[in-house]
Motif scaffolding. Structure first.
Motif, PDB file in Angstrom:
ATOM      1  N   LEU A  95       1.360  -1.302  -0.024  1.00  0.00           N
ATOM      2  CA  LEU A  95      -0.038   0.027   0.152  1.00  0.00           C
ATOM      3  C   LEU A  95       0.831   0.844  -0.178  1.00  0.00           C
ATOM      4  CD1 LEU A  95      -1.898  -0.927   2.989  1.00  0.00           C
ATOM      5  CD2 LEU A  95      -2.617  -0.941   0.285  1.00  0.00           C
ATOM      6  N   GLN A  96       2.301   1.468  -0.205  1.00  0.00           N
ATOM      7  CA  GLN A  96       3.002   2.321   0.539  1.00  0.00           C
ATOM      8  C   GLN A  96       2.564   2.690  -0.739  1.00  0.00           C
ATOM      9  OE1 GLN A  96       6.621   1.048   0.265  1.00  0.00           O
ATOM     10  NE2 GLN A  96       7.042  -0.535  -0.786  1.00  0.00           N
ATOM     11  N   ASN A  97       2.743   3.058  -2.390  1.00  0.00           N
ATOM     12  CA  ASN A  97       2.350   3.329  -3.672  1.00  0.00           C
ATOM     13  C   ASN A  97       0.749   3.335  -4.045  1.00  0.00           C
ATOM     14  OD1 ASN A  97       1.549   0.773  -3.985  1.00  0.00           O
ATOM     15  ND2 ASN A  97       3.142   0.674  -5.977  1.00  0.00           N
ATOM     16  N   GLN A  98       0.151   3.382  -2.621  1.00  0.00           N
ATOM     17  CA  GLN A  98      -1.163   3.679  -3.247  1.00  0.00           C
ATOM     18  C   GLN A  98      -2.183   4.966  -2.893  1.00  0.00           C
ATOM     19  OE1 GLN A  98      -3.054   0.764  -5.439  1.00  0.00           O
ATOM     20  NE2 GLN A  98      -1.214   0.118  -5.712  1.00  0.00           N
ATOM     21  N   ASP A  99      -2.684   5.434  -3.132  1.00  0.00           N
ATOM     22  CA  ASP A  99      -3.501   6.527  -2.718  1.00  0.00           C
ATOM     23  C   ASP A  99      -4.469   6.509  -2.277  1.00  0.00           C
ATOM     24  OD1 ASP A  99      -1.809   9.041  -3.290  1.00  0.00           O
ATOM     25  OD2 ASP A  99      -3.114   9.025  -5.140  1.00  0.00           O
ATOM     26  N   ALA A 100      -4.748   6.982  -0.648  1.00  0.00           N
ATOM     27  CA  ALA A 100      -6.296   5.578   0.154  1.00  0.00           C
ATOM     28  C   ALA A 100      -7.096   7.138   0.197  1.00  0.00           C
ATOM     29  CB  ALA A 100      -5.812   5.214   1.169  1.00  0.00           C
ATOM     30  N   TYR A 101      -8.240   6.805   0.078  1.00  0.00           N
ATOM     31  CA  TYR A 101      -9.713   8.035   0.714  1.00  0.00           C
ATOM     32  C   TYR A 101     -10.694   7.627   1.245  1.00  0.00           C
ATOM     33  CZ  TYR A 101      -7.042  10.552  -3.352  1.00  0.00           C
ATOM     34  OH  TYR A 101      -6.061  10.715  -4.185  1.00  0.00           O
ATOM     35  N   LEU A 102     -10.955   7.606   2.531  1.00  0.00           N
ATOM     36  CA  LEU A 102     -11.995   7.133   3.564  1.00  0.00           C
ATOM     37  C   LEU A 102     -11.906   8.218   3.503  1.00  0.00           C
ATOM     38  CD1 LEU A 102      -8.758   5.604   3.739  1.00  0.00           C
ATOM     39  CD2 LEU A 102     -10.812   3.617   5.205  1.00  0.00           C
ATOM     40  N   LYS A 103     -13.978   7.421   4.136  1.00  0.00           N
ATOM     41  CA  LYS A 103     -15.246   8.591   4.555  1.00  0.00           C
ATOM     42  C   LYS A 103     -15.955   7.791   5.314  1.00  0.00           C
ATOM     43  CE  LYS A 103     -18.435  10.072   2.503  1.00  0.00           C
ATOM     44  NZ  LYS A 103     -19.387  10.384   1.823  1.00  0.00           N
ATOM     45  N   THR A 104     -16.698   8.154   5.518  1.00  0.00           N
ATOM     46  CA  THR A 104     -17.870   7.278   6.537  1.00  0.00           C
ATOM     47  C   THR A 104     -19.225   8.092   6.257  1.00  0.00           C
ATOM     48  OG1 THR A 104     -17.721   9.059   8.349  1.00  0.00           O
ATOM     49  CG2 THR A 104     -16.890   7.060   8.724  1.00  0.00           C
ATOM     50  N   ALA A 105     -19.995   7.199   5.337  1.00  0.00           N
ATOM     51  CA  ALA A 105     -21.004   7.366   4.817  1.00  0.00           C
ATOM     52  C   ALA A 105     -22.740   7.876   5.308  1.00  0.00           C
ATOM     53  CB  ALA A 105     -22.072   6.142   3.865  1.00  0.00           C
TER      54      ALA A 105
END
Length: 459
Positions: A352-362
């Motif tokens: 995951l070190q070269n991955q952008d991560a976008y997280l949210k709660t609905a």
């Protein structure tokens, strides 16, 4: 004539300086000093008379052993969600501060509560410093609020407000808002620190001496804190924050201070044209738009006080186009997300070190408890592998740095809430399986490590 003395007060910590400072030497906050004018002390040879309440009874010192106590029943507001946050209802004689962003619905909430109290034959005095009586009446007609014991008083002068309270002798007083009230004997501007402190002191004296419950509306700063000195929050009995996004219909009220109840409860409302409506089953509302086969989605049973809430955590993991991968969160703690991603990379073999991560709660929920860790990990792995979880699965558990899934509190209440919403399988820590009876209609799966949870969730 006595000389007027001017000093400067820090709005964050209350530090007083004889001159203006850009940075507070006590709390190190910048640009927090405001000017205040001290009232000259008046000398008098006369002895101060004892304080008298609205019933004409003198307030005198008395021995603690001679004080008689009786259990005063709480007054219900007619709104179960608000009663839950207050700890079961209103304690008579308490001072309650409600803060929130402009336009979030503070005045609407208190107008509806005032109408409910007036409907139950309680006398309510609604003091508005921001609207005229006709404007309040128009909003009250839209909300269907009224009653023979509901009084409106558009005034900002505290002397007149105290006089009207003495004349009306209400059971409840609403001040909307404290920043518009003015003490006539003070030279400082309306809304200044000195004015807010004096006004709040008068309201506290009215509440405690006469047993009148006082609701106070407070404005908030850009940082989300209630405007004015911190002593404002220390003086009151209960501090409630009304939260929500103006672009969404859901509103949440939380207690950050409560002398008569828990500070972990949350109440959920829905803003409609007819006013605020209670959401008795928020879990169902937050999950009703969830896609059945979407990747990067996981459901968690989070605990807000004593109320379990089912919420959807969504993740989008995609290869980065920059040198450093981004971590963006909405409604989640960014440091918690970074920690879970590091554990997944080290203990579960996800690169995951070269991955952008976008997280949210609905739904605009804010989740920040250890039990959401497992759902976070599952949603990140689901998006990374582009594999969906089963729509009838939910996940509960805290993840340690060595990859173990640790025990969480009140597991039985969480699982029962999942059963109510029709989930067929729930993943829980292995150490939470002992000491309780599993409910019918759901499979409880115990996991020891995050790697084991990923294998069982995606097989």
């Amino acid at each position: 004539m006595a000389k007027v003395k001017t000093n400067y007060l820090c709005q964050e910590c209350g530090y007083i300086s004889p001159r203006y400072l850009g940075r507070c030497p006590n709390c190190n906050s910048w640009n927090t000093f405001v000017e205040q004018v001290e009232k000259p002390a008046t000398t008098s040879n006369s002895t101060a008379s004892p304080r008298v309440n609205l019933r004409g009874t003198q307030v005198q010192p008395q021995l603690l052993d001679t004080v008689t106590t009786q259990k005063v029943p709480r007054v219900t507001t007619g709104m179960q969600e608000l009663d839950r946050v207050l700890g079961g209802g209103i304690v008579p004689g308490s001072l309650i501060l409600i803060g929130g962003d402009p336009g979030i619905g503070k005045s609407t909430l208190l107008l509806q509560v005032s109408g409910q109290l007036a409907h139950s034959q309680k006398k309510v005095l609604y003091v508005t410093g921001e609207e005229s009586a006709s404007q309040v009446k128009m909003r009250a007609d839209r909300l269907g609020v009224g009653g023979n014991s509901f009084y409106i008083y558009p005034e900002t002068d505290m002397a007149s407000v105290k006089e009207s309270i003495a004349t009306t002798q209400p059971d409840f007083v609403v001040i909307d808002s404290v920043q518009t009230m003015q003490e006539p004997g003070m030279n400082s501007a309306v809304g200044s620190v000195a004015q807010i402190r004096e006004v709040t002191g008068d309201l506290m004296q009215i509440a405690k001496t006469n047993g009148i419950t006082v609701f106070v509306v407070g404005h908030v700063t850009k940082g989300g804190a209630i405007a004015g000195p911190k002593i404002l929050e220390h003086m009151v009995d209960t501090v409630l924050y009304f939260e929500g996004d103006q672009h969404r219909v859901f509103r949440m009220i939380r207690a950050v201070k409560n002398r008569f109840g828990s500070t972990n409860e949350v109440g959920v409302f829905e803003m409609r044209e007819q006013g605020l409506a209670e959401v008795t089953n928020p879990s169902e509302v937050f999950l009703q738009e969830r896609l059945a086969d979407a990747t990067g989605s996981a459901v968690v049973v989070s605990l807000e006080g004593t109320r379990p809430l089912l919420a959807e955590i969504q993740a989008l993991v995609t290869p980065t186009a920059f040198g450093n991968a981004q971590r963006t969160t909405t409604g989640l703690n960014r440091n918690r997300v970074a920690l879970i991603m590091a554990v997944l990379e080290k203990r579960a073999g996800l690169l995951l070190q070269n991955q952008d991560a976008y997280l949210k709660t609905a739904g605009g929920l804010k989740l920040d408890e250890p039990a959401i860790d497992l759902a976070l990990a599952i949603s990140i792995a689901s998006s990374y592998r582009d594999t969906a979880t089963l729509p009838t699965d939910c996940f509960i558990g805290e993840i340690g740095l060595t990859g173990e899934v640790r025990r969480v509190s009140q597991i039985e209440q969480r699982v029962n809430e999942a059963v109510k919403l029709g989930f067929h399988r729930v993943f829980v820590p292995q150490n939470n399986l002992d000491g309780w009876q599993f409910p019918d209609g759901i499979q409880v799966v115990g996991v020891k490590t995050v790697e084991q949870a990923l294998k069982l969730a995606f097989k």
